[in-house]
Scaffold this motif. Structure first.
Motif, PDB file in Angstrom:
ATOM      1  N   VAL A 176       0.842  -1.194   0.000  1.00 52.51           N
ATOM      2  CA  VAL A 176       0.000   0.000   0.000  1.00 52.51           C
ATOM      3  C   VAL A 176       0.878   1.244   0.000  1.00 52.51           C
ATOM      4  O   VAL A 176       1.792   1.377   0.823  1.00 52.51           O
ATOM      5  CB  VAL A 176      -0.939   0.030   1.215  1.00 52.51           C
ATOM      6  N   GLU A 177       0.570   2.137  -0.910  1.00 52.13           N
ATOM      7  CA  GLU A 177       1.263   3.425  -0.997  1.00 52.13           C
ATOM      8  C   GLU A 177       0.535   4.456  -0.132  1.00 52.13           C
ATOM      9  O   GLU A 177      -0.700   4.506  -0.113  1.00 52.13           O
ATOM     10  CB  GLU A 177       1.302   3.880  -2.456  1.00 52.13           C
ATOM     11  N   LEU A 178       1.330   5.321   0.558  1.00 46.81           N
ATOM     12  CA  LEU A 178       0.760   6.272   1.517  1.00 46.81           C
ATOM     13  C   LEU A 178       1.060   7.724   1.149  1.00 46.81           C
ATOM     14  O   LEU A 178       1.106   8.595   2.018  1.00 46.81           O
ATOM     15  CB  LEU A 178       1.326   5.986   2.922  1.00 46.81           C
ATOM     16  N   GLU A 212      -2.992  -7.352   8.181  1.00 46.97           N
ATOM     17  CA  GLU A 212      -3.241  -8.059   6.917  1.00 46.97           C
ATOM     18  C   GLU A 212      -1.966  -8.688   6.357  1.00 46.97           C
ATOM     19  O   GLU A 212      -2.025  -9.490   5.421  1.00 46.97           O
ATOM     20  CB  GLU A 212      -3.814  -7.085   5.875  1.00 46.97           C
ATOM     21  N   GLY A 213      -0.821  -8.301   6.932  1.00 48.61           N
ATOM     22  CA  GLY A 213       0.451  -8.810   6.408  1.00 48.61           C
ATOM     23  C   GLY A 213       0.934  -8.050   5.194  1.00 48.61           C
ATOM     24  O   GLY A 213       1.788  -8.551   4.447  1.00 48.61           O
ATOM     25  N   TRP A 214       0.401  -6.842   4.975  1.00 50.69           N
ATOM     26  CA  TRP A 214       0.794  -6.045   3.808  1.00 50.69           C
ATOM     27  C   TRP A 214       1.919  -5.088   4.181  1.00 50.69           C
ATOM     28  O   TRP A 214       1.953  -4.528   5.284  1.00 50.69           O
ATOM     29  CB  TRP A 214      -0.391  -5.220   3.296  1.00 50.69           C
ATOM     30  N   GLN A 215       2.789  -4.855   3.230  1.00 53.27           N
ATOM     31  CA  GLN A 215       3.795  -3.823   3.414  1.00 53.27           C
ATOM     32  C   GLN A 215       3.214  -2.477   2.992  1.00 53.27           C
ATOM     33  O   GLN A 215       2.269  -2.410   2.200  1.00 53.27           O
ATOM     34  CB  GLN A 215       5.039  -4.136   2.583  1.00 53.27           C
ATOM     35  N   PHE A 216       3.800  -1.387   3.518  1.00 49.88           N
ATOM     36  CA  PHE A 216       3.414  -0.046   3.083  1.00 49.88           C
ATOM     37  C   PHE A 216       4.680   0.790   2.935  1.00 49.88           C
ATOM     38  O   PHE A 216       5.749   0.429   3.447  1.00 49.88           O
ATOM     39  CB  PHE A 216       2.429   0.607   4.058  1.00 49.88           C
ATOM     40  N   PHE A 217       4.568   1.889   2.218  1.00 53.73           N
ATOM     41  CA  PHE A 217       5.725   2.752   1.982  1.00 53.73           C
ATOM     42  C   PHE A 217       5.264   4.181   1.732  1.00 53.73           C
ATOM     43  O   PHE A 217       4.084   4.438   1.506  1.00 53.73           O
ATOM     44  CB  PHE A 217       6.562   2.235   0.810  1.00 53.73           C
ATOM     45  N   ALA A 218       6.229   5.111   1.778  1.00 52.39           N
ATOM     46  CA  ALA A 218       5.991   6.541   1.520  1.00 52.39           C
ATOM     47  C   ALA A 218       5.109   7.179   2.577  1.00 52.39           C
ATOM     48  O   ALA A 218       4.391   8.146   2.316  1.00 52.39           O
ATOM     49  CB  ALA A 218       5.412   6.765   0.128  1.00 52.39           C
ATOM     50  N   GLY A 219       5.155   6.649   3.769  1.00 47.98           N
ATOM     51  CA  GLY A 219       4.433   7.196   4.906  1.00 47.98           C
ATOM     52  C   GLY A 219       4.709   6.318   6.110  1.00 47.98           C
ATOM     53  O   GLY A 219       5.197   5.189   5.970  1.00 47.98           O
ATOM     54  N   GLY A 220       4.417   6.846   7.302  1.00 51.60           N
ATOM     55  CA  GLY A 220       4.665   6.028   8.481  1.00 51.60           C
ATOM     56  C   GLY A 220       4.340   6.763   9.765  1.00 51.60           C
ATOM     57  O   GLY A 220       3.797   7.881   9.756  1.00 51.60           O
ATOM     58  N   ARG A 221       4.688   6.132  10.863  1.00 53.25           N
ATOM     59  CA  ARG A 221       4.422   6.701  12.187  1.00 53.25           C
ATOM     60  C   ARG A 221       5.317   7.902  12.477  1.00 53.25           C
ATOM     61  O   ARG A 221       5.030   8.702  13.367  1.00 53.25           O
ATOM     62  CB  ARG A 221       4.620   5.632  13.245  1.00 53.25           C
ATOM     63  N   ASN A 222       6.426   7.983  11.742  1.00 50.74           N
ATOM     64  CA  ASN A 222       7.354   9.095  11.890  1.00 50.74           C
ATOM     65  C   ASN A 222       8.167   9.220  10.604  1.00 50.74           C
ATOM     66  O   ASN A 222       7.989   8.421   9.669  1.00 50.74           O
ATOM     67  CB  ASN A 222       8.274   8.888  13.107  1.00 50.74           C
ATOM     68  N   LEU A 223       9.049  10.194  10.559  1.00 44.57           N
ATOM     69  CA  LEU A 223       9.824  10.464   9.347  1.00 44.57           C
ATOM     70  C   LEU A 223      10.678   9.274   8.958  1.00 44.57           C
ATOM     71  O   LEU A 223      10.751   8.909   7.772  1.00 44.57           O
ATOM     72  CB  LEU A 223      10.698  11.704   9.566  1.00 44.57           C
ATOM     73  N   GLU A 274      10.273   6.073   9.519  1.00 47.08           N
ATOM     74  CA  GLU A 274       9.491   4.986   8.938  1.00 47.08           C
ATOM     75  C   GLU A 274       8.978   5.366   7.549  1.00 47.08           C
ATOM     76  O   GLU A 274       8.849   4.505   6.669  1.00 47.08           O
ATOM     77  CB  GLU A 274       8.321   4.626   9.849  1.00 47.08           C
ATOM     78  N   SER A 275       8.704   6.642   7.320  1.00 47.52           N
ATOM     79  CA  SER A 275       8.204   7.064   6.006  1.00 47.52           C
ATOM     80  C   SER A 275       9.267   6.896   4.921  1.00 47.52           C
ATOM     81  O   SER A 275       8.935   6.785   3.739  1.00 47.52           O
ATOM     82  CB  SER A 275       7.725   8.515   6.056  1.00 47.52           C
ATOM     83  N   TYR A 276      10.550   6.896   5.334  1.00 44.19           N
ATOM     84  CA  TYR A 276      11.651   6.687   4.383  1.00 44.19           C
ATOM     85  C   TYR A 276      11.905   5.204   4.085  1.00 44.19           C
ATOM     86  O   TYR A 276      12.628   4.867   3.151  1.00 44.19           O
ATOM     87  CB  TYR A 276      12.943   7.268   4.941  1.00 44.19           C
ATOM     88  N   LYS A 277      11.331   4.346   4.896  1.00 43.10           N
ATOM     89  CA  LYS A 277      11.644   2.919   4.789  1.00 43.10           C
ATOM     90  C   LYS A 277      11.031   2.328   3.519  1.00 43.10           C
ATOM     91  O   LYS A 277       9.822   2.386   3.305  1.00 43.10           O
ATOM     92  CB  LYS A 277      11.098   2.174   6.008  1.00 43.10           C
ATOM     93  N   PRO A 278      11.856   1.738   2.647  1.00 43.06           N
ATOM     94  CA  PRO A 278      11.296   1.139   1.432  1.00 43.06           C
ATOM     95  C   PRO A 278      10.571  -0.166   1.721  1.00 43.06           C
ATOM     96  O   PRO A 278      10.920  -0.895   2.659  1.00 43.06           O
ATOM     97  CB  PRO A 278      12.537   0.888   0.558  1.00 43.06           C
ATOM     98  N   ALA A 279       9.551  -0.443   0.955  1.00 41.91           N
ATOM     99  CA  ALA A 279       8.913  -1.766   0.983  1.00 41.91           C
ATOM    100  C   ALA A 279       9.700  -2.658   0.033  1.00 41.91           C
ATOM    101  O   ALA A 279       9.860  -2.335  -1.141  1.00 41.91           O
ATOM    102  CB  ALA A 279       7.456  -1.669   0.549  1.00 41.91           C
ATOM    103  N   LYS A 280      10.184  -3.784   0.549  1.00 43.26           N
ATOM    104  CA  LYS A 280      11.062  -4.652  -0.241  1.00 43.26           C
ATOM    105  C   LYS A 280      10.415  -6.013  -0.490  1.00 43.26           C
ATOM    106  O   LYS A 280       9.816  -6.604   0.410  1.00 43.26           O
ATOM    107  CB  LYS A 280      12.397  -4.861   0.485  1.00 43.26           C
ATOM    108  N   PHE A 281      10.593  -6.492  -1.714  1.00 43.70           N
ATOM    109  CA  PHE A 281      10.113  -7.809  -2.094  1.00 43.70           C
ATOM    110  C   PHE A 281      11.217  -8.552  -2.843  1.00 43.70           C
ATOM    111  O   PHE A 281      12.017  -7.935  -3.550  1.00 43.70           O
ATOM    112  CB  PHE A 281       8.889  -7.705  -3.022  1.00 43.70           C
ATOM    113  N   GLU A 282      11.227  -9.850  -2.679  1.00 40.83           N
ATOM    114  CA  GLU A 282      12.062 -10.702  -3.526  1.00 40.83           C
ATOM    115  C   GLU A 282      11.198 -11.859  -3.999  1.00 40.83           C
ATOM    116  O   GLU A 282      10.799 -12.715  -3.199  1.00 40.83           O
ATOM    117  CB  GLU A 282      13.293 -11.212  -2.790  1.00 40.83           C
TER     118      GLU A 282
END
Length: 604
Positions: free
Chosen positions: A382-384, A407-418, A420-428
Motif C-alpha cells: 500500500v502506498e501512503l 493483513e500482512g501487507w507492506q506499506f511505503f511513503a508514509g509512516g508513524r514518523n519520518l 518509517e516514512s523513508y523505509k522502502p517496501a522490499k520484495f524478492e
C-alpha cells in the motif's frame, strides 16, 4: 692370475644365469599378451595364462582388476550401446547446452547406454538421433524443449494484438494481412535478426513476401523499431526490452505463465528429437526434463500491477454501502490478483465510525470494513503518498497502518514518523528484488511525517537519492511513486517533469504518478520508464470521459531486469467500478496518452 681367471669365470656364470632368467620372463610376458589378444575380446584370461600362473604358483587377480592394454575393452564395456545425437546449427548455443546437459544426465541413469554428440553437420545423417526445430505443419513427436519468440513493435503503438493466421498470410506473401498492427496506412515491414530468420524459415517455410529486412545486429532492431511506427519484429524472449510494445497473439501473451494461459502460445516453437525407434532412446527421452529446455524460465519471471488513485469516499462509499463492500472490484479483481505483487495507492485513512461529516469540504475518511475491498483485489503493498492521509489526524493514520500490518501487507511513503516514512517496501519474488519508495510533493505540508508525527513522506529529494543509490548497490529494481500536482490533462506539468526525471537520474527504474485523476504521458528517460499519471482506480469521478479513464501498469521483471510494461486500460462505471475497456475506448486512451508523450515537442 688365477684369481683374475676365477673372477672372470664367476662373472660369465652370472651372465649366463641372468640371460636364461630373462628369456623365461620374456616368454611369460608373451604368453600374457597372447591371452589379451584373443579375437573375441571378452576376457583377458586364457588357458596358457592360467597354466602359467599355476606353474609359477601365483594367484590369479585378473578377475578383480585386469590390467588392460590401451584401446581394449572389458566384458561390460563391450555390452554398452552408443547412441549418437546431432543438434541442428539453428538451435541457439544456450539451448544446445541445456539439451546436451539433459541428455548426459538422462543417459547416466542407464549403465548399458552411453551418448556421443556429433558436431559435424556433414555427419548428421549418421546420428542415431537428430534434434531440430519442428516444422509448423508436422505433427509433434518426441518434444524435448521449446524456444519462445515475441512479436514486437515500438512502444508507442496503439495496437497490441495480432491474429496468428494473419501473420502466416504475411509470411506467405500477403502483406496487407497485418496492415492493422500499426497506425500507418502502408504495409508494415518486418525486421529480423539473421539467426531468427533462419529459424522461422525452418518452422514456417521460405518467406514469400517482400516487406522484410534482415540485420546481423539485434541492436539495430531496437533502433529501427524506436524510430519507425510502421515496422515490427520477432525476437527471442530474452531479448525483450522495455522500449518495445509486446503484442499478444490470438489474445495470448508471451508473459503468461503456463498454468494461467488459456491456450498454446503460437510462437512457442517446438524442439523435437527425430531418430530410430529404440527403447534405449525412449528411456533417455522420457528422463529428459523438457520444461527446463527453454529460453523462457518462468521461475525467473515476476509481475507487478501498479494502480492509480484509490479513495473509498463520497459516491464510491455510497455504492459500497448499497451494493456491497467488494462491488467496486468485481470487474477488475481477477486482473489485479493475477500478478505476483499488487500495488494499491489508498489516499484515505480508516476511521472508526466513518463520520463522513466533512466530505463537502473535501475532508475524507473510510470505514474500516472497507479493507475487505483491498483484500478482495489481492493487495500486497500500500502506498501512503496521498494528500488526505491526515484529514482526521495522525492518530487515525497510525490506526490505518496497524490494519495493514494485521493483513500482512507492506506499506511505503508514509509512516508513524519520518524515519518509517523513508523505509522502502522490499520484495524478492522469483529471484527479482523490488523496492518501493515514494513521497508526497503536493502537501499540505502539515500532513508530512516528522520525527515524532505520523504522516506521508515529504519531498526530501536529497535523502531519496541516497536511499536509491544504496538499494541499487544491493541489487534492487527501484520503483518511486509521487503524489504530485493534480493535472487534469494528458500532458504533465513542468514541475512534474523536473521532479520525476530527478528520481530517474538518481537511479529509479520506474517512476509512477499516483496523484492523477486523469491518465498522463509516458516517457523513456535515462534508462528509466516514467508514468506521469495513471488516473483513477476506485474513485467517484464521473463528470467527463477523461476522469473515467484509467491505466493499470503491469511491469514485467526477469532475471533482475525490468524488461517490459503492459498497459491495461480501464473505464470507470457507476461512480466506483472500473472495468476493462473495449477496443475503441482503449485506442482512445492510448492515442491521447502517447500523443502527449512527445515531451520534446511540448517543451519547444
Amino acid at each position: 692370475m688365477k684369481k683374475q681367471l676365477s673372477k672372470k669365470f664367476i662373472l660369465m656364470i652370472i651372465l649366463v644365469f641372468f640371460t636364461i632368467f630373462s628369456l623365461i620372463s620374456c616368454q611369460q610376458v608373451k604368453t600374457i599378451l597372447d591371452g589379451v589378444r584373443r579375437s573375441d575380446g571378452k576376457s583377458v584370461k586364457n588357458e596358457s595364462l592360467d597354466d602359467l600362473n599355476e606353474d609359477n604358483g601365483s594367484q590369479d587377480n585378473t578377475k578383480e582388476n585386469p590390467e588392460l592394454p590401451e584401446n581394449k575393452k572389458s566384458d561390460s564395456e563391450n555390452d554398452i550401446k552408443e547412441i549418437s545425437y546431432y543438434i541442428s546449427e539453428l538451435i541457439p548455443d544456450e539451448i544446445c547446452f541445456l539439451i546436451s546437459d539433459n541428455i548426459v544426465k538422462a543417459s547416466a541413469k542407464s549403465e548399458e547406454v552411453k551418448v556421443r554428440q556429433i558436431k559435424n553437420k556433414d555427419e548428421a545423417e549418421e546420428a542415431f538421433c537428430r534434434i531440430d526445430f519442428n516444422s509448423y505443419k508436422e505433427k509433434t513427436v518426441n518434444k524435448i524443449g521449446n524456444y519462445v519468440l515475441a512479436f514486437v513493435s515500438g512502444f508507442y503503438n496503439c495496437n497490441d494484438n495480432i491474429i496468428f493466421d494473419d501473420f502466416l498470410k504475411f509470411w506467405n506473401g500477403e502483406a496487407p494481412a497485418v496492415l492493422e498492427i500499426t497506425d500507418s496506412s502502408e504495409n508494415p515491414e518486418m525486421i529480423l535478426d539473421d539467426s531468427v530468420y533462419k529459424i522461422l524459415v525452418k518452422v514456417f517455410g521460405e518467406f514469400k513476401g517482400s516487406n522484410l529486412k534482415i540485420v546481423s545486429d539485434r541492436k539495430e532492431i531496437s533502433k529501427i523499431l524506436s524510430n519507425s511506427k510502421n515496422t515490427f519484429s520477432i525476437i527471442p524472449f530474452e531479448n525483450i526490452e522495455k522500449e518495445f510494445k509486446v503484442f499478444e497473439i490470438d489474445s495470448l501473451s508471451v508473459f503468461d505463465k503456463k498454468e494461467d494461459s488459456s491456450g498454446d502460445y503460437p510462437l512457442e516453437l517446438e524442439i523435437t528429437a527425430d531418430g530410430n525407434e529404440d527403447n534405449d532412446l525412449k528411456n533417455i527421452s522420457d528422463n529428459i526434463d523438457y520444461e527446463s529446455i527453454t529460453n523462457k524460465e518462468e521461475g525467473n519471471l515476476t509481475t507487478l500491477m501498479m494502480t492509480g488513485c484509490t479513495a473509498l469516499v463520497r459516491g464510491t462509499a455510497s455504492r459500497m454501502e448499497q451494493k456491497g463492500v467488494t462491488y467496486p472490484g468485481e470487474k477488475i479483481a481477477e486482473t489485479l490478483k493475477s500478478a505476483d505483487i499488487t500495488h494499491i495507492s489508498n489516499e484515505i485513512t480508516f476511521v472508526e465510525g466513518n463520520p463522513r461529516d466533512k466530505e463537502d469540504k473535501i475532508v475524507f475518511s473510510s470505514d474500516p470494513k472497507y479493507i475487505e475491498l483491498l483484500r478482495f483485489v489481492g493487495t500486497d503493498v500500500v502506498e501512503l503518498t496521498g494528500n488526505h492521509m491526515n484529514d482526521y489526524g495522525p492518530k487515525w493514520m497510525v490506526f490505518t497502518l496497524e490494519i495493514y500490518e494485521k493483513e500482512g501487507w507492506q506499506f511505503f511513503a508514509g509512516g508513524r514518523n519520518l524515519q518509517e516514512s523513508y523505509k522502502p517496501a522490499k520484495f524478492e519474488v522469483n529471484g527479482n528484488k523490488i523496492a518501493f519508495l515514494g513521497c508526497n510533493q503536493f502537501g499540505p505540508q502539515s500532513y508530512w511525517a516528522t520525527e515524532d508525527k505520523a504522516g506521508a513522506a515529504p519531498p526530501n529529494y536529497d535523502d531519496y537519492e541516497e536511499i536509491i543509490t544504496e538499494l541499487k548497490k544491493d541489487g534492487y529494481i527501484v520503483i518511486f511513486t509521487f503524489a504530485h500536482q493534480e493535472i487534469y490533462d494528458y500532458a504533465p506539468s513542468a514541475g512534474q517533469i523536473t521532479d520525476f526525471r530527478r528520481m530517474a537520474d538518481a537511479g529509479a527504474d520506474i517512476i509512477s504518478g499516483s496523484q492523477a485523476h486523469h491518465p498522463q504521458a509516458i516517457e523513456f528517460y535515462n534508462k528509466s520508464l516514467i508514468f506521469y499519471g495513471l488516473g483513477n482506480l476506485f474513485f467517484d469521478q464521473m463528470y467527463n470521459t477523461e476522469v473515467r479513464q484509467g491505466m493499470i501498469t503491469k511491469h514485467i521483471f526477469y532475471k533482475g531486469r525490468h524488461i517490459n510494461t503492459v498497459i491495461i486500460t480501464t473505464m470507470l462505471e457507476d461512480y466506483c467500478q472500473p472495468r476493462l475497456t473495449d477496443e475503441a475506448e482503449r485506442y482512445d486512451i492510448l492515442y491521447n496518452v502517447f500523443k502527449a508523450s512527445d515531451l520534446k515537442k511540448q517543451e519547444k
